[in-house]
Write a protein that holds these residues in place. Structure first.
Motif: not given
Length: 788
Positions: A691-695
């Motif tokens: 669930n890593e961030n989009e950046t």
């Protein structure tokens, strides 16, 4: 034979002349030590000097708010601190001034030299404080970006390949990091000489040509340090082998021709490589010289080599060496090494350079020998310091080398540089900084013990020196910071690379153990499973699942057991793509992963069905992921389906391109879809599960895009340059199939440049990814340097 004898006589005559000049210099120094005539002058010099370095206690209170920062805390942070405190300009000025004195042999009171120093300081400051990217000055990406500005990309790529080859052939027993550092330092020194010889009127084309030549000359000369000087000092070769090798070097320097290698003893493969590389380097230097200037280069090189040989055969157990025997070879070798760096580029005569360089060399050498004395005595090396340490009690005639060091300093300031205030400032800065660094490294107790052994005759002068060591500030130098930084980086790079290779090996073994697909025993004849396992058991690199393992386990702290299905799915999808790629309707390959392609081993229909079977097995594995939210798994499967579809489009583009000349933009797009998406999936799928961030995901995608293209370009290069036994698949298939490749569109040289451009873009993207990226950096290095 008669010609060789005459040449030897001439070489020995050159050495004797150098020896005579060194003897006269040493005699004058010895007289000053004996009569202590240097002390009053030095005391006066220190009185003037200390006003810039010893601050009044009350004044120190007002400046303490900015604090003190130890350079050992970090290269970038220290530069930032110097800039913040307003000390960076003076720090860089004394550093560049020192380099102009030491490496370029310049006089600091010259207006032209002062102007050159000011320009260099300004350029370096801008580089250090206004960088738009985070490339290290000596990183491959940083150097390549510099090469692009100078128009010398091909030469830098050549240098990268050479440095990689040298690193791979440094024998065990040599300090690999020091050997690499010295080679890089020599290359940089020769390039500096060349830059200093060029003025603003030099055209961009001429500047590029001269820089290219300087880099190759610097490498050619610098290669002698790891593969002659260090090799002979390291006692890796036997006495008989050392004799053979020294004779070969001596014959080359006397005759101007490299003899054939007729090696007897061990280390044959090593010596064959060294002989081949040094012969190529020697011939390049020779080709760039007029016969008269090449003769001067040979004479200087012979003097340098002979002075090293004289020192190398000394035995620390021999108590009978005279002061002259200890110091004269040191004077010769320390000055001649600098002379060669200039003569190697065939620079025009510079009035005063040779004189200044001759008197200056021993200053550096004595400082280096002081710093290394305990390493040297451990290795049994004879230097003025090690010999004095061992015999000073029973040999009162021995000159104290520490006292001679200060005599040299006085002579330089007063006589060689005519009491120039800037020169005095830089030389005394350097001397005190060397002692401060030594004290910090050895500890105060050991430092004081050493000082007791080497204490100068004049106690008042010694007290002054120790006071300066204790209290003086603003005496550190950029080249020392850079040296420490480079060594630390090289050691760290080697450690990271070893860890990278070990991870690759360990994880590859783990993946190989779980890839086998179990047969359904209820089906009487199930050749598709056998065919799938045949393809999976080939000598695959497993890069995609290995990358996914690293990202999942090391970066995102996912459980290894939980992501095994993901790793299997990645290799199943990749193997399926290779099966389809090899079919007669596509690339019609006969060899893959070192064995027959699947359609050759079975038949076309079985190969087609097996490719489809593995694609579905990949989805089945992903659907079996446990311990993750169902929406997360669904997102992963959705991403996989899209990625697989895009890879099919890429392969279609490839097939449609046969016989057509694509643009570079079309080729980049095609190979990203074919190859880049596979790397992207290995990075993004674990990020999705975490669930890593989009950046971060976008930065990883950018990295994958450029890394994947770089990988494909390397594949294209290997297809025309590779070895079937190394790469495990047929070479020349792109030409045979009339494929558009980076090589066919850009040529080999253009393809290499494009590969390194994407390497830099990938490295720049990696700067935007959060921590733990060393593995990906070394993966990228592997991609562009691999042989298969």
């Amino acid at each position: 034979m008669g010609i060789k004898v005459e040449l030897e006589k001439n070489s020995n005559k050159c050495y004797m002349l150098a020896e005579r000049k060194a003897a006269q210099y040493f005699k004058s120094l010895q007289m000053q030590v004996t009569e202590q005539t240097h002390i009053p002058s030095l005391m006066k010099d220190f009185e003037s000097w200390k006003h810039n370095h010893i601050h009044h206690p009350i004044l120190s209170l007002f400046s303490s708010k900015k604090g003190k920062r130890n350079s050992s805390k970090g290269y970038d942070h220290y530069i930032q601190w110097l800039d913040y405190t307003g000390k960076l300009d003076s720090y860089l000025n004394r550093s560049i001034s020192y380099i102009f004195m030491r490496d370029l042999g310049k006089a600091l009171d010259s207006p032209d030299t002062q102007a050159s120093i000011a320009r260099s300081v300004n350029n370096l400051k801008n580089h250090l404080t206004k960088r738009k990217d985070n490339h290290e000055m000596f990183s491959m990406a940083g150097l390549y970006r510099w090469a692009q500005k100078e128009g010398i990309e091909s030469t830098i790529i050549w240098l990268f390949d050479k440095l990689k080859m040298v690193s791979a052939n440094i024998p065990e027993g040599l300090d690999a990091e020091q050997a690499q550092r010295k080679l890089i330092k020599i290359i940089a020194g020769v390039v500096m000489h060349e830059i200093e010889e060029m003025n603003a009127e030099v055209s961009h084309v001429e500047r590029s040509n001269r820089l290219e030549k300087a880099i190759k000359l610097g490498y050619s000369y610098g290669l002698t340090y790891p593969f002659i000087d260090d090799l002979l000092d390291a006692k890796i070769l036997s006495a008989q082998e050392e004799k053979q090798y020294s004779t070969l070097i001596r014959t080359t320097l006397v005759t101007g021709f490299v003899p054939e290698l007729k090696w007897t003893g061990n280390h044959l493969n090593l010596m064959q490589f060294i002989h081949s590389e040094l012969r190529e380097a020697f011939q390049f230097i020779k080709s760039e010289h007029h016969p008269n200037t090449f003769k001067l280069f040979l004479e200087q090189s012979y003097v340098f080599f002979q002075s090293q040989e004289v020192d190398r055969v000394k035995d620390l157990d021999n108590p009978n060496y005279t002061n002259e025997e200890l110091y004269i070879p040191v004077i010769i070798k320390s000055s001649s090494s600098r002379l060669i760096a200039r003569s190697v580029i065939n620079a025009p005569e510079d009035e005063g350079f040779e004189n200044r360089t001759f008197y200056y060399g021993i200053y550096n050498q004595l400082a280096d020998d002081f710093a290394d004395m305990f390493d040297d005595i451990r290795d049994g090396a004879v230097t003025p310091y090690t010999y004095y340490l061992k015999y000073h009690r029973e040999r009162p005639d021995l000159i104290n080398p520490f006292e001679l060091y200060w005599t040299v300093i006085c002579n330089l300031i007063q006589n060689v540089y005519n009491s120039d205030s800037k020169t005095r400032e830089v030389i005394l800065d350097r001397a005190i900084n060397g002692l401060k660094r030594y004290k910090a490294r050895m500890g105060a107790k050991k430092y004081n013990e050493v000082m007791e052994l080497f204490i100068p005759t004049n106690l008042k002068f010694n007290h002054l020196i120790q006071k300066m060591v204790q209290k003086a500030d603003n005496v550190d130098f950029f080249d020392k910071l850079l040296r420490d930084h480079m060594i630390a980086n090289l050691k760290n790079e080697r450690k990271e690379q070893d860890e990278f290779l070990e991870t690759i090996k360990t994880v590859r073994e783990k993946i190989n153990r779980v890839l086998n697909i179990a047969k359904n025993e209820s089906i009487p004849k199930e050749s598709i499973t056998d065919a799938a396992n045949y393809s999976l058991k080939g000598d695959g690199k497993r890069l995609r699942p290995i990358v996914a393992w690293f990202m999942g386990v090391n970066k995102y702290a996912l459980k290894e057991s939980a992501i095994i299905p993901l790793l299997k799915s990645l290799e199943y999808m990749h193997t399926a793509s290779l099966i389809f790629d090899d079919l007669p309707s596509q690339d019609n390959a006969s060899i893959r992963r070192g064995r027959q392609t699947l359609h050759e081993r079975y038949n076309i229909a079985t190969a087609e069905l097996t490719g489809l079977f593995l694609t579905q097995k990949a989805i089945e594995e992903q659907a079996s992921l446990e311990g993750f939210d169902s929406k997360t798994v669904l997102k992963l499967v959705h991403y996989t389906a899209k990625a697989t579809a895009d890879m099919c489009k890429g392969q279609e583009l490839d097939l449609d391109s046969k016989g057509k000349k694509l643009t570079l933009e079309q080729l980049n797009m095609m190979c990203f879809y074919k190859t880049g998406i596979g790397f992207e999936a290995a990075l993004i799928m674990p990020a999705i599960l975490a669930n890593e961030n989009e950046t971060e995901i976008e930065a990883l995608k950018k990295f994958a895009r450029h890394a994947g293209i770089a990988f494909q370009i390397k594949d294209d290069l290997l297809d025309v340059e590779g070895d079937l036994t190394m790469i495990g698949k047929s070479v020349g298939k792109d030409v045979e199939n009339n494929n558009s490749t980076f090589v066919s569109i850009l040529g080999r040289e253009g393809a290499r440049k494009e590969m390194w451009e994407h390497y830099c873009l990938a490295m720049e993207a990696l700067e935007q990814v959060s921590n733990k990226t060393a593995f990906l950096k070394h993966l990228l290095n592997y991609m562009v340097h691999r042989d298969r």
